[in-house]
Scaffold this motif. Structure first.
Motif, mmCIF file in Angstrom:
data_model
loop_
_atom_site.group_PDB
_atom_site.id
_atom_site.type_symbol
_atom_site.label_atom_id
_atom_site.label_comp_id
_atom_site.label_asym_id
_atom_site.label_seq_id
_atom_site.Cartn_x
_atom_site.Cartn_y
_atom_site.Cartn_z
ATOM 1 N N SER A 72 0.833 -1.218 0.000
ATOM 2 C CA SER A 72 0.000 0.000 0.000
ATOM 3 C C SER A 72 0.859 1.255 0.000
ATOM 4 C CB SER A 72 -0.888 0.053 1.253
ATOM 5 O OG SER A 72 -1.507 -1.162 1.491
ATOM 6 N N SER A 73 1.959 1.222 0.752
ATOM 7 C CA SER A 73 2.725 2.443 1.034
ATOM 8 C C SER A 73 3.836 2.711 0.034
ATOM 9 C CB SER A 73 3.352 2.332 2.430
ATOM 10 O OG SER A 73 4.335 1.306 2.441
ATOM 11 N N GLY A 74 4.229 1.689 -0.734
ATOM 12 C CA GLY A 74 5.385 1.842 -1.617
ATOM 13 C C GLY A 74 6.726 1.685 -0.913
ATOM 14 N N GLN A 75 6.685 1.543 0.413
ATOM 15 C CA GLN A 75 7.924 1.431 1.203
ATOM 16 C C GLN A 75 8.302 -0.052 1.290
ATOM 17 O OE1 GLN A 75 8.898 4.961 2.500
ATOM 18 N NE2 GLN A 75 7.500 4.937 0.752
ATOM 19 N N ILE A 76 8.808 -0.578 0.190
ATOM 20 C CA ILE A 76 9.033 -2.024 0.089
ATOM 21 C C ILE A 76 10.345 -2.450 0.743
ATOM 22 C CG2 ILE A 76 7.702 -2.185 -2.043
ATOM 23 C CD1 ILE A 76 10.420 -2.479 -3.511
ATOM 24 N N GLN A 77 10.421 -3.746 0.996
ATOM 25 C CA GLN A 77 11.651 -4.353 1.497
ATOM 26 C C GLN A 77 12.112 -5.388 0.476
ATOM 27 O OE1 GLN A 77 10.688 -5.897 5.414
ATOM 28 N NE2 GLN A 77 11.034 -3.916 6.378
ATOM 29 N N LEU A 78 13.236 -5.094 -0.177
ATOM 30 C CA LEU A 78 13.852 -6.099 -1.037
ATOM 31 C C LEU A 78 14.582 -7.094 -0.157
ATOM 32 C CD1 LEU A 78 15.301 -3.888 -3.927
ATOM 33 C CD2 LEU A 78 13.192 -5.262 -3.921
ATOM 34 N N PHE A 79 14.409 -8.360 -0.449
ATOM 35 C CA PHE A 79 15.021 -9.427 0.342
ATOM 36 C C PHE A 79 16.502 -9.562 0.010
ATOM 37 C CE2 PHE A 79 16.427 -13.846 0.468
ATOM 38 C CZ PHE A 79 16.201 -14.147 1.798
ATOM 39 N N LYS A 80 17.328 -9.679 1.053
ATOM 40 C CA LYS A 80 18.766 -9.880 0.846
ATOM 41 C C LYS A 80 19.251 -11.203 1.421
ATOM 42 C CE LYS A 80 19.999 -6.023 -1.256
ATOM 43 N NZ LYS A 80 20.784 -6.027 -2.516
ATOM 44 N N ALA A 81 18.788 -11.581 2.610
ATOM 45 C CA ALA A 81 19.254 -12.843 3.210
ATOM 46 C C ALA A 81 18.314 -13.236 4.335
ATOM 47 C CB ALA A 81 20.676 -12.691 3.748
ATOM 48 N N LEU A 82 18.245 -14.536 4.569
ATOM 49 C CA LEU A 82 17.432 -15.076 5.665
ATOM 50 C C LEU A 82 18.332 -15.895 6.574
ATOM 51 C CD1 LEU A 82 14.835 -15.851 7.145
ATOM 52 C CD2 LEU A 82 14.429 -17.598 5.403
ATOM 53 N N ARG A 83 18.370 -15.502 7.830
ATOM 54 C CA ARG A 83 19.140 -16.220 8.847
ATOM 55 C C ARG A 83 18.194 -16.806 9.889
ATOM 56 N NH1 ARG A 83 24.459 -16.008 9.155
ATOM 57 N NH2 ARG A 83 25.498 -14.849 7.490
ATOM 58 N N ILE A 84 18.582 -17.944 10.449
ATOM 59 C CA ILE A 84 17.781 -18.674 11.442
ATOM 60 C C ILE A 84 18.620 -18.795 12.706
ATOM 61 C CG2 ILE A 84 16.643 -20.882 11.938
ATOM 62 C CD1 ILE A 84 16.443 -21.265 8.840
ATOM 63 N N ASP A 85 17.990 -18.617 13.862
ATOM 64 C CA ASP A 85 18.789 -18.643 15.090
ATOM 65 C C ASP A 85 18.989 -20.074 15.613
ATOM 66 O OD1 ASP A 85 16.385 -19.207 16.399
ATOM 67 O OD2 ASP A 85 16.799 -17.853 18.053
ATOM 68 N N ASP A 87 18.007 -21.725 18.141
ATOM 69 C CA ASP A 87 16.845 -22.475 18.626
ATOM 70 C C ASP A 87 15.768 -22.631 17.548
ATOM 71 O OD1 ASP A 87 17.915 -22.753 21.184
ATOM 72 O OD2 ASP A 87 17.091 -20.820 21.835
ATOM 73 N N ALA A 88 16.022 -22.092 16.366
ATOM 74 C CA ALA A 88 15.069 -22.169 15.246
ATOM 75 C C ALA A 88 13.721 -21.567 15.615
ATOM 76 C CB ALA A 88 14.912 -23.618 14.755
ATOM 77 N N ASP A 89 13.755 -20.543 16.491
ATOM 78 C CA ASP A 89 12.491 -19.891 16.831
ATOM 79 C C ASP A 89 12.472 -18.395 16.539
ATOM 80 O OD1 ASP A 89 14.019 -18.905 18.912
ATOM 81 O OD2 ASP A 89 12.918 -19.950 20.492
ATOM 82 N N THR A 90 13.507 -17.911 15.843
ATOM 83 C CA THR A 90 13.533 -16.500 15.427
ATOM 84 C C THR A 90 14.253 -16.400 14.081
ATOM 85 O OG1 THR A 90 13.730 -15.826 17.751
ATOM 86 C CG2 THR A 90 14.174 -14.148 16.106
ATOM 87 N N LEU A 91 13.738 -15.525 13.220
ATOM 88 C CA LEU A 91 14.368 -15.261 11.928
ATOM 89 C C LEU A 91 14.991 -13.871 11.928
ATOM 90 C CD1 LEU A 91 11.463 -16.469 9.580
ATOM 91 C CD2 LEU A 91 13.398 -17.815 10.466
ATOM 92 N N LEU A 92 16.109 -13.745 11.231
ATOM 93 C CA LEU A 92 16.722 -12.435 10.976
ATOM 94 C C LEU A 92 16.748 -12.267 9.468
ATOM 95 C CD1 LEU A 92 18.228 -9.891 11.979
ATOM 96 C CD2 LEU A 92 20.341 -11.224 11.849
ATOM 97 N N ILE A 93 16.045 -11.238 9.009
ATOM 98 C CA ILE A 93 15.951 -11.025 7.567
ATOM 99 C C ILE A 93 16.700 -9.769 7.206
ATOM 100 C CG2 ILE A 93 14.385 -10.770 5.616
ATOM 101 C CD1 ILE A 93 12.353 -12.249 7.101
ATOM 102 N N LYS A 94 17.687 -9.925 6.358
ATOM 103 C CA LYS A 94 18.425 -8.772 5.850
ATOM 104 C C LYS A 94 17.646 -8.247 4.657
ATOM 105 C CE LYS A 94 22.281 -9.516 8.375
ATOM 106 N NZ LYS A 94 23.254 -8.584 8.932
ATOM 107 N N VAL A 95 17.402 -6.942 4.679
ATOM 108 C CA VAL A 95 16.560 -6.336 3.645
ATOM 109 C C VAL A 95 17.212 -5.056 3.123
ATOM 110 C CG1 VAL A 95 14.500 -7.189 4.866
ATOM 111 C CG2 VAL A 95 15.215 -4.798 5.184
ATOM 112 N N ASP A 96 16.697 -4.600 1.981
ATOM 113 C CA ASP A 96 17.019 -3.251 1.540
ATOM 114 C C ASP A 96 15.707 -2.480 1.563
ATOM 115 O OD1 ASP A 96 18.314 -1.022 0.676
ATOM 116 O OD2 ASP A 96 18.647 -1.724 -1.371
#
Lengths: 134, 134
Positions: A72-85, A87-96
């Motif tokens: 809706s806003s145009g404020q997009i997030q391009l995906f750069k990388a997906l990391r998993i912690d 305990d496999a219960d949290t994601l860290l997503i690198k974005v632009d």
């Protein structure tokens, strides 16, 4: 240590510890500056869509719907990388991040900071929020 | 915008959106490098203890007990700043991490990364985890 160093993505996604609603928290971090922009939630299909489209897609708990960031806003997030912690219960997503990650028009959502016995707002909007959702 | 720019800390802590278990997610970020180290959970008392002692204290969901980071391992987190997000449902804690934030002996918990159809481990322990918990 006898740690296995590689697993299939589909197995790793099976093994994520989703909560009772099938969701896992995802931290969005600007890939080049390391700013933490926001935290939101994903289900497995949102993760798969993000990887397939290279545009970040969350699950909106308030709307109970997919939340294609910036749709809706145009404020997009391009995906750069997906990391998993660990305990496999949290994601860290690198974005632009284009523009403002926050619906208030601020670059990031963490604009309130504790200072002594007060909590103050120390960041200004970089985009007028009125222009984001029309 | 008519946004109030300052609120009392105690009011802000009252207004946090704790989940059904009285917990709120807290992202720990190294204050000077912006590395995201880990994500854990806090209740209100853990937040207050962190602010009072300047050492980060979480609530361990697995142990159902306060988790004074580094109490067993020596890998402590000195408190630097507490930020609250726009929806008051996520905390960002700036810390100064001694050694390894992760129980595996790695600097941070996000050492698994998606590469194509695989998930690989791309970071090594900086501390032998056998030496951390004796």
């Amino acid at each position: 240590m006898c740690e296995k160093q590689s697993v299939k993505l589909s197995d790793a996604l099976d093994r994520l510890k989703y909560n009772a609603d099938g969701l896992i928290p995802a931290i969005a971090q600007q890939y080049d500056t390391n700013e933490v922009l926001m935290m939101a939630w994903m289900n497995r299909a949102a993760i798969e869509e993000t990887l397939a489209t290279q545009r970040v897609c969350y699950w909106s708990r308030s709307r109970q719907a997919y939340w294609r960031k910036g749709e809706s806003s145009g404020q997009i997030q391009l995906f750069k990388a997906l990391r998993i912690d660990c305990d496999a219960d949290t994601l860290l997503i690198k974005v632009d991040q284009t523009g403002a990650a926050c619906h208030t028009g601020r670059r990031d959502c963490f604009y309130q900071v504790v200072q002594g016995d007060d909590v103050i707002v120390d960041r200004k909007p970089i985009v007028d929020p009125e222009t984001l959702y029309r």
